[in-house]
Design a protein around this motif. Structure first.
Motif, PDB file in Angstrom:
ATOM      1  N   THR A   1       0.825  -1.207   0.000  1.00 39.69           N
ATOM      2  CA  THR A   1       0.000   0.000   0.000  1.00 39.69           C
ATOM      3  C   THR A   1       0.859   1.257   0.000  1.00 39.69           C
ATOM      4  OG1 THR A   1      -0.105  -0.034   2.422  1.00 39.69           O
ATOM      5  CG2 THR A   1      -1.858  -1.176   1.235  1.00 39.69           C
ATOM      6  N   ASN A   2       2.179   1.062   0.046  1.00 38.91           N
ATOM      7  CA  ASN A   2       3.121   2.174   0.011  1.00 38.91           C
ATOM      8  C   ASN A   2       3.728   2.255  -1.384  1.00 38.91           C
ATOM      9  OD1 ASN A   2       5.240   3.990   0.269  1.00 38.91           O
ATOM     10  ND2 ASN A   2       5.840   3.262   2.292  1.00 38.91           N
ATOM     11  N   PRO A   3       3.539   3.368  -2.093  1.00 36.31           N
ATOM     12  CA  PRO A   3       4.081   3.483  -3.454  1.00 36.31           C
ATOM     13  C   PRO A   3       5.591   3.275  -3.510  1.00 36.31           C
ATOM     14  CG  PRO A   3       2.552   5.275  -2.981  1.00 36.31           C
ATOM     15  CD  PRO A   3       2.791   4.574  -1.692  1.00 36.31           C
ATOM     16  N   GLU A   4       6.301   3.524  -2.401  1.00 36.28           N
ATOM     17  CA  GLU A   4       7.744   3.363  -2.374  1.00 36.28           C
ATOM     18  C   GLU A   4       8.170   1.947  -1.981  1.00 36.28           C
ATOM     19  OE1 GLU A   4       9.749   5.757  -3.425  1.00 36.28           O
ATOM     20  OE2 GLU A   4       7.946   6.953  -3.811  1.00 36.28           O
ATOM     21  N   GLY A   5       7.211   1.118  -1.553  1.00 40.53           N
ATOM     22  CA  GLY A   5       7.547  -0.226  -1.098  1.00 40.53           C
ATOM     23  C   GLY A   5       7.699  -1.200  -2.257  1.00 40.53           C
ATOM     24  N   THR A   6       8.423  -2.291  -2.003  1.00 40.81           N
ATOM     25  CA  THR A   6       8.636  -3.304  -3.040  1.00 40.81           C
ATOM     26  C   THR A   6       7.559  -4.381  -3.028  1.00 40.81           C
ATOM     27  OG1 THR A   6      10.003  -4.732  -1.620  1.00 40.81           O
ATOM     28  CG2 THR A   6      11.128  -2.980  -2.851  1.00 40.81           C
ATOM     29  N   GLY A   7       6.881  -4.560  -1.902  1.00 48.31           N
ATOM     30  CA  GLY A   7       5.842  -5.577  -1.826  1.00 48.31           C
ATOM     31  C   GLY A   7       6.360  -6.984  -1.567  1.00 48.31           C
ATOM     32  N   PHE A   8       7.636  -7.098  -1.157  1.00 48.61           N
ATOM     33  CA  PHE A   8       8.201  -8.420  -0.911  1.00 48.61           C
ATOM     34  C   PHE A   8       8.501  -8.685   0.571  1.00 48.61           C
ATOM     35  CE2 PHE A   8       9.308  -7.794  -5.389  1.00 48.61           C
ATOM     36  CZ  PHE A   8       8.839  -8.984  -5.922  1.00 48.61           C
ATOM     37  N   GLY A   9       8.477  -7.637   1.393  1.00 51.62           N
ATOM     38  CA  GLY A   9       8.864  -7.786   2.795  1.00 51.62           C
ATOM     39  C   GLY A   9       8.015  -8.786   3.552  1.00 51.62           C
ATOM     40  N   LEU A  10       6.676  -8.679   3.447  1.00 46.34           N
ATOM     41  CA  LEU A  10       5.795  -9.582   4.185  1.00 46.34           C
ATOM     42  C   LEU A  10       5.762 -10.970   3.557  1.00 46.34           C
ATOM     43  CD1 LEU A  10       2.827  -7.215   5.100  1.00 46.34           C
ATOM     44  CD2 LEU A  10       4.754  -7.955   6.525  1.00 46.34           C
ATOM     45  N   SER A  11       6.013 -11.037   2.260  1.00 43.87           N
ATOM     46  CA  SER A  11       6.109 -12.340   1.610  1.00 43.87           C
ATOM     47  C   SER A  11       7.311 -13.115   2.160  1.00 43.87           C
ATOM     48  CB  SER A  11       6.244 -12.173   0.093  1.00 43.87           C
ATOM     49  OG  SER A  11       6.383 -13.416  -0.550  1.00 43.87           O
ATOM     50  N   ILE A  12       8.432 -12.400   2.370  1.00 44.79           N
ATOM     51  CA  ILE A  12       9.617 -13.013   2.961  1.00 44.79           C
ATOM     52  C   ILE A  12       9.308 -13.463   4.393  1.00 44.79           C
ATOM     53  CG2 ILE A  12      11.961 -12.542   3.774  1.00 44.79           C
ATOM     54  CD1 ILE A  12      12.288 -10.703   1.326  1.00 44.79           C
ATOM     55  N   VAL A  13       8.573 -12.650   5.143  1.00 46.58           N
ATOM     56  CA  VAL A  13       8.178 -13.012   6.502  1.00 46.58           C
ATOM     57  C   VAL A  13       7.403 -14.326   6.501  1.00 46.58           C
ATOM     58  CG1 VAL A  13       6.628 -12.378   8.403  1.00 46.58           C
ATOM     59  CG2 VAL A  13       8.185 -10.674   7.450  1.00 46.58           C
ATOM     60  N   GLN A  14       6.435 -14.439   5.602  1.00 46.78           N
ATOM     61  CA  GLN A  14       5.627 -15.660   5.534  1.00 46.78           C
ATOM     62  C   GLN A  14       6.488 -16.881   5.202  1.00 46.78           C
ATOM     63  OE1 GLN A  14       2.679 -16.130   2.317  1.00 46.78           O
ATOM     64  NE2 GLN A  14       1.194 -16.648   3.902  1.00 46.78           N
ATOM     65  N   ASN A  15       7.446 -16.720   4.281  1.00 48.02           N
ATOM     66  CA  ASN A  15       8.328 -17.833   3.932  1.00 48.02           C
ATOM     67  C   ASN A  15       9.141 -18.301   5.138  1.00 48.02           C
ATOM     68  OD1 ASN A  15       7.468 -17.886   1.325  1.00 48.02           O
ATOM     69  ND2 ASN A  15       9.361 -17.147   0.411  1.00 48.02           N
ATOM     70  N   ILE A  16       9.686 -17.353   5.892  1.00 44.68           N
ATOM     71  CA  ILE A  16      10.492 -17.701   7.061  1.00 44.68           C
ATOM     72  C   ILE A  16       9.638 -18.402   8.107  1.00 44.68           C
ATOM     73  CG2 ILE A  16      11.874 -16.771   8.958  1.00 44.68           C
ATOM     74  CD1 ILE A  16      12.711 -14.501   7.069  1.00 44.68           C
ATOM     75  N   VAL A  17       8.434 -17.890   8.332  1.00 50.79           N
ATOM     76  CA  VAL A  17       7.517 -18.493   9.309  1.00 50.79           C
ATOM     77  C   VAL A  17       7.181 -19.926   8.925  1.00 50.79           C
ATOM     78  CG1 VAL A  17       5.157 -18.399  10.191  1.00 50.79           C
ATOM     79  CG2 VAL A  17       6.528 -16.318  10.106  1.00 50.79           C
ATOM     80  N   GLU A  18       6.788 -20.131   7.671  1.00 54.67           N
ATOM     81  CA  GLU A  18       6.391 -21.470   7.227  1.00 54.67           C
ATOM     82  C   GLU A  18       7.571 -22.435   7.205  1.00 54.67           C
ATOM     83  OE1 GLU A  18       4.461 -20.831   3.504  1.00 54.67           O
ATOM     84  OE2 GLU A  18       2.574 -20.142   4.432  1.00 54.67           O
ATOM     85  N   ALA A  19       8.776 -21.919   6.931  1.00 51.29           N
ATOM     86  CA  ALA A  19       9.951 -22.781   6.942  1.00 51.29           C
ATOM     87  C   ALA A  19      10.228 -23.313   8.342  1.00 51.29           C
ATOM     88  CB  ALA A  19      11.170 -22.014   6.421  1.00 51.29           C
ATOM     89  N   HIS A  20       9.813 -22.592   9.368  1.00 57.99           N
ATOM     90  CA  HIS A  20       9.959 -23.055  10.748  1.00 57.99           C
ATOM     91  C   HIS A  20       8.816 -23.972  11.169  1.00 57.99           C
ATOM     92  CE1 HIS A  20      12.960 -19.793  11.223  1.00 57.99           C
ATOM     93  NE2 HIS A  20      13.382 -20.489  12.259  1.00 57.99           N
ATOM     94  N   GLY A  21       7.796 -24.098  10.305  1.00 62.14           N
ATOM     95  CA  GLY A  21       6.630 -24.899  10.675  1.00 62.14           C
ATOM     96  C   GLY A  21       5.621 -24.110  11.487  1.00 62.14           C
TER      97      GLY A  21
END
Length: 416
Positions: free
Chosen positions: A377-397
């Motif tokens: 929702t931030n025009p300056e953001g890349t849109g990948f930060g929370l996606s990376i968070v989800q990957n790390i969380v799921e990798a831990h189970g």
């Protein structure tokens, strides 16, 4: 077991003639008509009659044989209930010869029990490029217990991959018996091969991004700086500023893409991590001007510390980028503009942890959408930060959800 087998068991102690008489009388007493093919239950009943009607060696042999048949019955029931293909073998000069198989074996390998019993195991589970002797060696390892990955050919000619586990035991009298279970892992191996291929393509992608895209971007940024040094025109300067912003955004996108590609779904060996210390360390790595951190967590979690720190850094950046008011907003003269809080979930703090802020919060109805690649929702953001968070969380189970904090801001909850 038939009549002749029963007679031979008793003939070892009382002679053939006496054994014939005793077994015949017991069969008549039980009421068995087909003497040539008795079930184990029938044979056990015959032994029970002999044990009660005779004494001495006859009763002793009958009792031992009845116990043996009962054990065989229990083992047969167990074998039949094993969901994976299972086989029992005896060893004839080191060659495994089938004495029993379960229904799962019949289905997996395509042989009826009547076809399988009595045959060398190598006739039924031929291995590509493997001799009968090598199949025997799969059983007769240095240890009586063995677990190995093997390929076997079924009756239809299909090659399947199995995790083969076996146990070899020595029976009374010196005979050797083996019990083997084949767990079909063919599909798992295919998925592993597909994943390996995908990882190879991912490595190629990382290489392209790292070298073929980053280098020309650096060249473009360098030329922009050179132009700025020689051009003295306000209008041109505005265009050069726009170029700098574009280069910065492209650089940020590349860094996030590389981070996303490198980490995949993999985490290192988990270890005890102090949540307060790690969150504080992650905070120091983020540009948090005008924002403060409050850590209300004294728990220890089992995690990959490097990946967990990346998780916190991305959540902190998200709070800063989306929570700090724009320049037109009135600053809060009594304190910081925004506070980010790290706390634990559950009555005793053992259900997980959260990162919350008191900023403007997430758009209504888009709590799931925020984890999608490229969403921002931030025009300056890349849109990948929370996606990376989800990957790390799921990798831990673990599992992550986005919700509203108590103050109306954004809250991200990570539960075990």
């Amino acid at each position: 077991m038939d009549r002749n087998e029963l007679v031979s068991k008793f003939a070892e102690t009382v002679g053939v003639e006496k054994a014939e008489s005793v077994v015949g009388a017991a069969i008549d007493a039980v009421g068995i008509e087909d003497h040539t093919s008795m079930t184990n239950t029938d044979a056990r009943d015959v032994c029970e009659v002999i044990q009660h009607e005779h004494d001495g060696y006859l009763a002793l042999v009958a009792g031992e044989l009845r116990v043996h048949l009962e054990a065989q019955g229990r083992f047969g029931a167990l074998l039949g209930n094993i969901p994976d293909p299972a086989v029992v073998v005896e060893f004839d000069k080191r060659e495994p010869r089938v004495t029993s198989v379960n229904e799962a074996f019949e289905t997996a390998f395509g042989y009826d029990r009547s076809e399988a019993v009595g045959r060398p195991l190598s006739d039924l589970v031929a291995a590509p490029g493997q001799t009968a002797g090598e199949i025997a060696e799969n059983w007769l390892q240095d240890s009586a217990h063995s677990e190995q990955e093997v390929e076997r050919v079924t009756a239809s000619g299909a090659v399947r991959t199995f995790l083969f586990r076996s146990v070899v035991v020595t029976r009374e009298g010196g005979g050797v018996e083996g019990y083997g279970v084949y767990t079909d892992i063919t599909e798992r191996k295919r998925r592993e091969q597909q994943l390996e291929h995908q990882n190879e393509r991912l490595d190629e992608f990382v290489s392209i991004v790292s070298h073929d895209l980053r280098n020309p971007l650096s060249v473009a940024a360098g030329h922009t700086e050179q132009l700025r040094a020689v051009v003295d025109d306000p209008a041109a300067s505005d265009h050069l500023d726009a170029l700098d912003r574009a280069h910065d955004r492209m650089g940020a996108l590349l860094e996030d893409l590389l981070e996303l590609a490198r980490q995949g779904q993999v985490v290192g060996q988990p270890e005890p991590v102090d949540l307060r210390s790690l969150a504080t360390e992650a905070w120091e790595q983020v540009d948090t001007d005008g924002v403060t951190l409050s850590v209300d967590a004294t728990t220890t979690v089992e995690a990959d510390p490097e990946r967990l720190q990346q998780l916190f850094e991305n959540l902190f950046r998200n709070a800063v980028e989306h929570g700090v008011p724009d320049e037109s907003a009135e600053p809060d003269s009594d304190g910081p503009e925004i506070t980010v809080t790290v706390g634990t979930l559950g009555p005793t703090g053992t259900d997980g942890f959260y990162v919350a802020d008191d900023g403007p919060g997430l758009p209504e109805g888009e709590y799931e959408q925020v984890f999608e690649h490229g969403y921002s929702t931030n025009p300056e953001g890349t849109g990948f930060g929370l996606s990376i968070v989800q990957n790390i969380v799921e990798a831990h189970g673990w599992h992550v959800t986005a919700t509203e904090s108590e103050s109306g801001g954004a809250q991200f909850e990570i539960r075990w």
